[in-house]
Design a protein around this motif. Structure first.
Motif, PDB file in Angstrom:
ATOM      1  N   GLY A  43       0.789  -1.229   0.000  1.00 28.64           N
ATOM      2  CA  GLY A  43       0.000   0.000   0.000  1.00 28.64           C
ATOM      3  C   GLY A  43       0.820   1.276   0.000  1.00 28.64           C
ATOM      4  O   GLY A  43       0.282   2.362   0.181  1.00 28.64           O
ATOM      5  N   GLY A  45       2.261   2.531  -2.523  1.00 30.63           N
ATOM      6  CA  GLY A  45       2.089   3.246  -3.789  1.00 30.63           C
ATOM      7  C   GLY A  45       3.015   2.811  -4.913  1.00 30.63           C
ATOM      8  O   GLY A  45       3.117   3.490  -5.930  1.00 30.63           O
ATOM      9  N   LYS A  46       3.654   1.649  -4.757  1.00 23.07           N
ATOM     10  CA  LYS A  46       4.585   1.188  -5.793  1.00 23.07           C
ATOM     11  C   LYS A  46       3.876   0.940  -7.120  1.00 23.07           C
ATOM     12  O   LYS A  46       4.295   1.447  -8.160  1.00 23.07           O
ATOM     13  N   SER A  47       2.808   0.156  -7.059  1.00 24.33           N
ATOM     14  CA  SER A  47       2.110  -0.169  -8.306  1.00 24.33           C
ATOM     15  C   SER A  47       1.527   1.078  -8.936  1.00 24.33           C
ATOM     16  O   SER A  47       1.571   1.247 -10.162  1.00 24.33           O
ATOM     17  N   THR A  48       0.975   1.944  -8.111  1.00 19.34           N
ATOM     18  CA  THR A  48       0.413   3.186  -8.634  1.00 19.34           C
ATOM     19  C   THR A  48       1.500   3.992  -9.340  1.00 19.34           C
ATOM     20  O   THR A  48       1.284   4.504 -10.436  1.00 19.34           O
ATOM     21  N   HIS A 202       8.700  -6.581  -2.942  1.00 20.07           N
ATOM     22  CA  HIS A 202       8.582  -6.468  -1.496  1.00 20.07           C
ATOM     23  C   HIS A 202       9.895  -6.781  -0.818  1.00 20.07           C
ATOM     24  O   HIS A 202      10.145  -6.381   0.301  1.00 20.07           O
TER      25      HIS A 202
HETATM   26  N1  LIG Z   1      -8.069   0.733  -7.767  1.00 19.72           N
HETATM   27  C1  LIG Z   1      -7.913   1.358  -6.575  1.00 19.72           C
HETATM   28  N2  LIG Z   1      -8.924   2.074  -6.043  1.00 19.72           N
HETATM   29  C2  LIG Z   1      -8.772   2.712  -4.856  1.00 19.72           C
HETATM   30  N3  LIG Z   1      -7.660   2.696  -4.132  1.00 19.72           N
HETATM   31  C3  LIG Z   1      -6.612   2.003  -4.595  1.00 19.72           C
HETATM   32  C4  LIG Z   1      -6.677   1.288  -5.839  1.00 19.72           C
HETATM   33  N4  LIG Z   1      -5.491   0.693  -6.057  1.00 19.72           N
HETATM   34  C5  LIG Z   1      -4.719   1.006  -4.997  1.00 19.72           C
HETATM   35  N5  LIG Z   1      -5.386   1.790  -4.117  1.00 19.72           N
HETATM   36  C6  LIG Z   1      -4.852   2.346  -2.856  1.00 19.72           C
HETATM   37  O1  LIG Z   1      -3.721   3.133  -3.157  1.00 19.72           O
HETATM   38  C7  LIG Z   1      -2.679   2.901  -2.244  1.00 19.72           C
HETATM   39  C8  LIG Z   1      -1.426   2.468  -2.960  1.00 19.72           C
HETATM   40  O2  LIG Z   1      -1.679   1.256  -3.616  1.00 19.72           O
HETATM   41  P1  LIG Z   1      -0.619   0.485  -4.506  1.00 19.72           P
HETATM   42  O3  LIG Z   1      -1.329  -0.640  -5.173  1.00 19.72           O
HETATM   43  O4  LIG Z   1       0.092   1.453  -5.363  1.00 19.72           O
HETATM   44  O5  LIG Z   1       0.362  -0.078  -3.397  1.00 19.72           O
HETATM   45  P2  LIG Z   1       1.581  -1.085  -3.564  1.00 19.72           P
HETATM   46  O6  LIG Z   1       2.759  -0.402  -2.961  1.00 19.72           O
HETATM   47  O7  LIG Z   1       1.695  -1.545  -4.960  1.00 19.72           O
HETATM   48  O8  LIG Z   1       1.139  -2.289  -2.622  1.00 19.72           O
HETATM   49  P3  LIG Z   1       1.419  -3.866  -2.796  1.00 19.72           P
HETATM   50  O9  LIG Z   1       2.799  -4.092  -2.336  1.00 19.72           O
HETATM   51  O10 LIG Z   1       0.419  -4.475  -1.866  1.00 19.72           O
HETATM   52  O11 LIG Z   1       1.185  -4.218  -4.218  1.00 19.72           O
HETATM   53  C9  LIG Z   1      -3.199   1.871  -1.260  1.00 19.72           C
HETATM   54  O12 LIG Z   1      -3.611   2.549  -0.096  1.00 19.72           O
HETATM   55  C10 LIG Z   1      -4.375   1.246  -1.951  1.00 19.72           C
HETATM   56  O13 LIG Z   1      -5.362   0.894  -1.016  1.00 19.72           O
END
Ligand SMILES: Nc1ncnc2c1ncn2[C@@H]1O[C@H](COP(=O)(O)OP(=O)(O)OP(=O)(O)O)[C@@H](O)[C@H]1O
Ligand SMILES: [Mg+2]
Lengths: 283, 266
Positions: A43, A45-48, A202
């Motif tokens: 969470g 924000g990496k994927s975002t 991770h």
């Molecule tokens: N489609 C979505 N709609 C609403 N909120 C989202 C969505 N995708 C991600 N989020 C929120 O945005 C934040 C960042 O999410 P993200 O997927 O970028 O995290 P991450 O670092 O990739 O996590 P992970 O290691 O679990 O993949 C999180 O708080 C998540 O709940």
């Protein structure tokens, strides 16, 4: 040739009562040919972040420049951008759909407008590159093992010959052997063809062994950004945000703290071995 | 994009209306709908407006959210209104070209638009303040009597809640698959029917595969926990009436009585 993020922020579901601020004023510069690891807690924000890089998500505010051009410009060809900046998602199940692996890998090149012959050639090259077992080229993508699916998915993207390759957790759900194979493969591709690689993960351990630069994400913004040894020097802080440095970092720091003249910044098992041999070897 | 679709559209704030028992809200919505169709005079409109405004105020959901549902039916409203306006016979109020508009037409068009608008807003208060789970729980409990005539109420409610639960999951999954295919150059905005259908294949195949896998997993997980239907099953969060629910029932019945009275008086 580079990717520049200029004050990029992103909020999910604006105006719905479920707003999530996923990225908070991110500034980054990614040069050609770099091998970058992005790590962070669930969470963070990496994927975002990485989905911004090929224009799949549009920033709520801020801009991104690819090779000097603003990708949010009205006339910018974002479809072309997506073939330049390839992206492999976490779940190969989300992209495999054809009747055979080979056909599936051809999907990307065909979308680029290549004819059947060229697409076939590309697919063949890509499958070779990821060392996909040849006897399975005509198997259904739904009958493969997890590691094979992953390879097929990676092949599906590199068949488009991107200049930048982003992999979102390419080793999730793989056993240690499968993980090392995939990561080794990615490193090999980087060294041979010089493409830019961005690896989301991770696991510090994974990242430490393979990448040249680490970006640690925390609460939607980069916390540390630098070579692995620089980043791991902050291992206490990393622990505070729920990440751990590689095991050897702890070992080397412990040795160092006990008065042995080892270099505490050794990050890989190999480096640590050299250091320990250097200090203890000739006693 | 897709994720902006707010289905089930629960709006998460803490308000009196949110805390009401879902059965009260179901009953209230039913009564409200009946009142809407009873009202055919300005006084009736006024009463319903006051009731609606009060409930919206109490629910703490932004008004802009309520009217969002209206956007989808604006066209329907206009058409239905126009039909009523032009096609109701009666004493002509004025004439446009050769079409005359009657007083009765104006009245029935206004009524029509008023009823539809209030209907949508009123029922969306229900879905905005009640989670899908509460809603199905409420339905299951309210319709319990149907069990005696062998309607499988529990099973229907269970299917409903599973379906509702899966909608956001499938939307999210669709979003992810679309992104994965767009990253490989897929174009979901192609022109022409055949091209459009072709472009959907890379989206639909993974989506179906995953939906079936999920359904299978869920069935297994339910069986592994000895699910065998509704008989003798207890709830994790049983529905209990509290004082506020009683107050709400009284208020609903009062409004209902008032609107009947208004309809008789005028
Ligand atoms: N489609 C979505 N709609 C609403 N909120 C989202 C969505 N995708 C991600 N989020 C929120 O945005 C934040 C960042 O999410 P993200 O997927 O970028 O995290 P991450 O670092 O990739 O996590 P992970 O290691 O679990 O993949 C999180 O708080 C998540 O709940
Ligand atoms: Mg992620």
């Amino acid at each position: 040739m580079s990717l520049i993020l200029d004050h990029v922020s992103y909020t999910y579901s604006v105006g719905s009562g479920y707003e999530v601020k996923a990225l908070n004023d991110v500034n980054l510069k990614i040069e050609d040919g770099e091998f970058i690891g992005i790590i962070g807690h669930t969470g963070s924000g990496k994927s975002t972040l990485v989905q911004h890089l090929n224009g799949l998500i549009q920033a709520t505010s801020g801009t991104i420049y690819y090779n000097g051009a603003d990708i949010y410009d009205k006339d910018y060809d974002r479809k072309e951008l997506r073939t330049q900046v390839g992206m492999v998602f976490q779940y190969p199940e989300h992209q495999l759909f054809e009747t055979t692996v080979f056909e599936d890998v051809k999907y990307g090149p065909k979308n680029q407008g290549l004819d059947d012959k060229q697409a076939t050639l590309r697919a063949f090259e890509a499958l070779q590159k990821v060392k996909f077992p040849e006897e399975n080229y005509d198997a259904s993508p739904f009958e493969l093992s997890g590691g094979q699916k992953r390879r097929a998915a990676i092949a599906g993207v590199i068949a488009m010959k991107p200049a930048v390759l982003i992999l979102d957790e390419p080793t999730a759900g793989l056993d240690p052997k499968g993980r090392d194979e995939i990561l080794g493969l990615i490193r090999e591709m980087h060294d041979k063809s010089g493409i830019t690689i961005i690896l989301v993960s991770h696991s510090m351990e994974d990242v430490a062994n393979y990448v040249d630069r680490i970006i640690v994400m925390e609460k939607g913004a980069p916390l540390f950004d630098g070579a692995p040894r620089e980043v791991f020097a902050n291992y206490k802080k990393l622990e505070e945000i729920g990440l751990a440095a590689p095991q050897v970092t702890y070992l080397m720091h412990d040795l160092y703290d006990q008065g042995y003249p080892v270099d505490p910044q050794a990050t890989t098992v190999e480096e640590a071995k050299q250091e320990i041999l250097r200090v203890f070897g000739n006693r | 994009m897709l994720k902006d679709i707010t289905l089930g559209q629960y709006y998460p704030v803490d308000s009196v209306v949110h805390r009401l028992d879902p059965r009260v809200k179901l009953f209230g919505t039913l009564m409200y709908v009946i009142c809407l169709f009873v009202a055919d005079h300005v006084a009736g409109f006024a009463l319903m407006t006051v009731v609606l405004a009060t409930v919206i105020f109490l629910s703490k959901v932004p008004f802009s959210y309520m009217v969002r549902g209206l956007k989808a039916i604006v066209l329907l409203l206009v058409i239905a209104g126009a039909f009523n306006l032009f096609l109701t016979p009666g004493e002509a109020a004025f004439t446009l070209w050769k079409i005359s508009v009657s007083w009765a037409g104006i009245k029935s068009a206004l009524l029509m638009v008023f009823r539809m608008t209030y209907l949508i807003i009123g029922t969306s208060i229900m879905t905005l303040t009640t989670t899908p789970n509460q809603l199905t729980d409420g339905l299951e409990k309210s319709l319990r009597l149907l069990n005696y005539i062998h309607v499988p109420v529990h099973e229907i409610a269970m299917m409903m809640s599973i379906a509702l639960r899966f909608i956001p999951i499938l939307i999210e999954e669709t979003d992810k698959i679309m992104k994965a295919q767009m990253a490989r150059g897929a174009d979901f905005e192609k022109k022409g029917l055949v091209n459009k259908a072709k472009a959907m294949v890379p989206l639909l195949v993974p989506l179906f595969v995953s939906a079936f896998r999920r359904a299978n997993d869920l069935a297994l997980a339910m069986e592994a926990r000895c699910y065998h239907g509704g008989e003798g099953r207890t709830k994790m969060k049983p529905l209990h009436y509290r004082r506020i629910d009683a107050v709400a029932y009284v208020a609903i019945l009062f409004v209902f009585a008032a609107s009947i009275a208004v309809a008789i008086l005028y």
